[in-house]
Design a protein around this motif. Sequence first.
Motif, PDB file in Angstrom:
ATOM      1  N   ALA A 112       0.892  -1.527   0.279  1.00 24.33           N
ATOM      2  CA  ALA A 112      -0.025   0.114  -0.195  1.00 24.33           C
ATOM      3  C   ALA A 112       1.237   1.694  -0.083  1.00 24.33           C
ATOM      4  N   GLY A 113       1.980   0.787   1.140  1.00 22.80           N
ATOM      5  CA  GLY A 113       3.005   2.200   0.716  1.00 22.80           C
ATOM      6  C   GLY A 113       3.449   2.032  -0.401  1.00 22.80           C
ATOM      7  N   PHE A 114       4.100   1.440  -0.871  1.00 14.27           N
ATOM      8  CA  PHE A 114       4.731   1.705  -2.290  1.00 14.27           C
ATOM      9  C   PHE A 114       3.456   2.240  -3.531  1.00 14.27           C
ATOM     10  N   GLU A 115       1.661   1.888  -3.180  1.00 10.01           N
ATOM     11  CA  GLU A 115       1.236   2.177  -4.181  1.00 10.01           C
ATOM     12  C   GLU A 115       1.033   3.332  -3.986  1.00 10.01           C
ATOM     13  N   ARG A 116       1.069   4.031  -2.716  1.00  7.03           N
ATOM     14  CA  ARG A 116       0.948   5.345  -2.374  1.00  7.03           C
ATOM     15  C   ARG A 116       1.568   6.887  -2.503  1.00  7.03           C
ATOM     16  N   GLY A 117       3.240   6.398  -3.414  1.00  5.18           N
ATOM     17  CA  GLY A 117       4.430   6.951  -3.265  1.00  5.18           C
ATOM     18  C   GLY A 117       3.863   6.752  -4.950  1.00  5.18           C
ATOM     19  N   PHE A 118       4.073   5.441  -5.353  1.00  7.66           N
ATOM     20  CA  PHE A 118       4.613   5.152  -6.861  1.00  7.66           C
ATOM     21  C   PHE A 118       3.146   5.850  -7.449  1.00  7.66           C
ATOM     22  N   GLY A 119       1.692   5.536  -7.021  1.00  6.35           N
ATOM     23  CA  GLY A 119       0.651   5.109  -7.678  1.00  6.35           C
ATOM     24  C   GLY A 119       0.608   4.078  -8.490  1.00  6.35           C
ATOM     25  N   THR A 120      -1.308   3.717  -7.943  1.00  7.46           N
ATOM     26  CA  THR A 120      -1.628   2.479  -7.621  1.00  7.46           C
ATOM     27  C   THR A 120      -1.562   1.949  -9.229  1.00  7.46           C
ATOM     28  N   ALA A 121      -2.209   2.642 -10.263  1.00 13.41           N
ATOM     29  CA  ALA A 121      -2.146   2.604 -11.888  1.00 13.41           C
ATOM     30  C   ALA A 121      -0.661   2.076 -12.178  1.00 13.41           C
ATOM     31  N   GLU A 122       0.168   3.336 -11.844  1.00 14.97           N
ATOM     32  CA  GLU A 122       1.890   3.009 -12.438  1.00 14.97           C
ATOM     33  C   GLU A 122       1.839   2.101 -11.845  1.00 14.97           C
ATOM     34  N   ALA A 123       2.063   1.239 -10.707  1.00 19.41           N
ATOM     35  CA  ALA A 123       2.150  -0.071 -10.082  1.00 19.41           C
ATOM     36  C   ALA A 123       1.671  -1.113 -10.953  1.00 19.41           C
ATOM     37  N   ALA A 124       0.430  -1.144 -11.370  1.00 17.61           N
ATOM     38  CA  ALA A 124       0.184  -2.080 -11.734  1.00 17.61           C
ATOM     39  C   ALA A 124       0.758  -2.416 -13.230  1.00 17.61           C
ATOM     40  N   SER A 125       1.051  -0.915 -13.542  1.00 19.23           N
ATOM     41  CA  SER A 125       1.522  -1.183 -15.378  1.00 19.23           C
ATOM     42  C   SER A 125       2.911  -1.475 -14.977  1.00 19.23           C
ATOM     43  N   LEU A 126       3.843  -1.033 -13.895  1.00 14.79           N
ATOM     44  CA  LEU A 126       5.382  -1.374 -13.465  1.00 14.79           C
ATOM     45  C   LEU A 126       4.966  -3.119 -13.656  1.00 14.79           C
ATOM     46  N   ARG A 127       4.461  -3.433 -12.543  1.00 10.28           N
ATOM     47  CA  ARG A 127       3.961  -4.821 -12.636  1.00 10.28           C
ATOM     48  C   ARG A 127       4.373  -5.546 -13.337  1.00 10.28           C
ATOM     49  N   ALA A 128       2.807  -5.277 -14.581  1.00 11.80           N
ATOM     50  CA  ALA A 128       3.308  -5.778 -16.637  1.00 11.80           C
ATOM     51  C   ALA A 128       4.178  -5.609 -17.152  1.00 11.80           C
ATOM     52  N   THR A 129       4.618  -4.728 -16.753  1.00 12.85           N
ATOM     53  CA  THR A 129       6.182  -4.830 -17.621  1.00 12.85           C
ATOM     54  C   THR A 129       7.215  -5.253 -17.130  1.00 12.85           C
ATOM     55  N   LEU A 130       7.598  -5.287 -16.303  1.00 12.23           N
ATOM     56  CA  LEU A 130       8.134  -5.986 -15.355  1.00 12.23           C
ATOM     57  C   LEU A 130       7.760  -7.352 -15.602  1.00 12.23           C
ATOM     58  N   GLY A 131       6.580  -8.240 -15.827  1.00 14.66           N
ATOM     59  CA  GLY A 131       6.367  -9.495 -15.859  1.00 14.66           C
ATOM     60  C   GLY A 131       6.786 -10.407 -17.240  1.00 14.66           C
ATOM     61  N   ARG A 132       6.840  -8.688 -17.964  1.00 19.19           N
ATOM     62  CA  ARG A 132       7.085  -9.021 -19.686  1.00 19.19           C
ATOM     63  C   ARG A 132       8.519  -8.975 -20.128  1.00 19.19           C
ATOM     64  N   VAL A 133       9.732  -8.161 -18.351  1.00 19.39           N
ATOM     65  CA  VAL A 133      10.508  -8.434 -19.336  1.00 19.39           C
ATOM     66  C   VAL A 133      11.476  -9.897 -18.181  1.00 19.39           C
ATOM     67  N   VAL A 134      10.758 -10.515 -17.400  1.00 18.99           N
ATOM     68  CA  VAL A 134      11.327 -11.511 -17.152  1.00 18.99           C
ATOM     69  C   VAL A 134      10.798 -12.715 -17.610  1.00 18.99           C
ATOM     70  N   ALA A 135       9.604 -12.274 -18.209  1.00 20.81           N
ATOM     71  CA  ALA A 135       9.015 -13.718 -20.164  1.00 20.81           C
ATOM     72  C   ALA A 135      10.666 -13.619 -21.053  1.00 20.81           C
ATOM     73  N   LEU A 136      10.777 -12.205 -21.289  1.00 24.80           N
ATOM     74  CA  LEU A 136      12.038 -12.029 -22.029  1.00 24.80           C
ATOM     75  C   LEU A 136      12.744 -12.857 -22.115  1.00 24.80           C
ATOM     76  N   ASP A 137      13.206 -13.646 -23.535  1.00 30.28           N
ATOM     77  CA  ASP A 137      14.187 -14.650 -23.730  1.00 30.28           C
ATOM     78  C   ASP A 137      15.423 -13.784 -25.286  1.00 30.28           C
ATOM     79  N   VAL A 138      16.269 -12.874 -24.381  1.00 30.38           N
ATOM     80  CA  VAL A 138      17.109 -12.019 -24.900  1.00 30.38           C
ATOM     81  C   VAL A 138      18.641 -13.779 -25.397  1.00 30.38           C
TER      82      VAL A 138
END
Length: 146
Positions: A112-138
């Motif tokens: 909750a503290g992270f989302e207050r500071g970073f933004g709830t929508a931004e945190a959700a977007s960040l998790r989605a983006t990082l999920g894509r990074v984790v799935a990336l196979d370079v």
Amino acid sequence: MMLTPCNCLALRQATRRVTQYYDRVLAPCGMRATQFSILAWISQAPDRTMKDLAAAMVLDRATLGHNLRPLAAQGLIALSVGSDRRQRPVSLTPIGVERLRDAWPLWQAAQAGFERGFGTAEAASLRATLGRVVALDVPVAAIGAS
């Protein structure tokens, strides 16, 4: 040589900053963010093997083993031998379940503290983006290719 923004460094710095924050919030229960994450992953799939847990957490087995030893020493997890002696199922002990339950409200406060500071929508977007990074196979072969 001109220094350009490094993706790896930026991700590592962000990870360290967020980990430091979660560690501070979880400190009252005597647990670090990495330990909480491991216990939470184990609770989601009891008796998952070390190999499967390492893959799910994007860790090599040696690093996972290094992180599991203190949890086992505290009696929070149990390692057993699977049907194939090379398999090492990991499960929470009753003490581990209790510690995870005690840490849960602190983890929720950190979230909750992270989302207050970073933004709830931004945190959700960040998790989605990082999920894509984790799935990336370079592939390594791509290095040096233009």
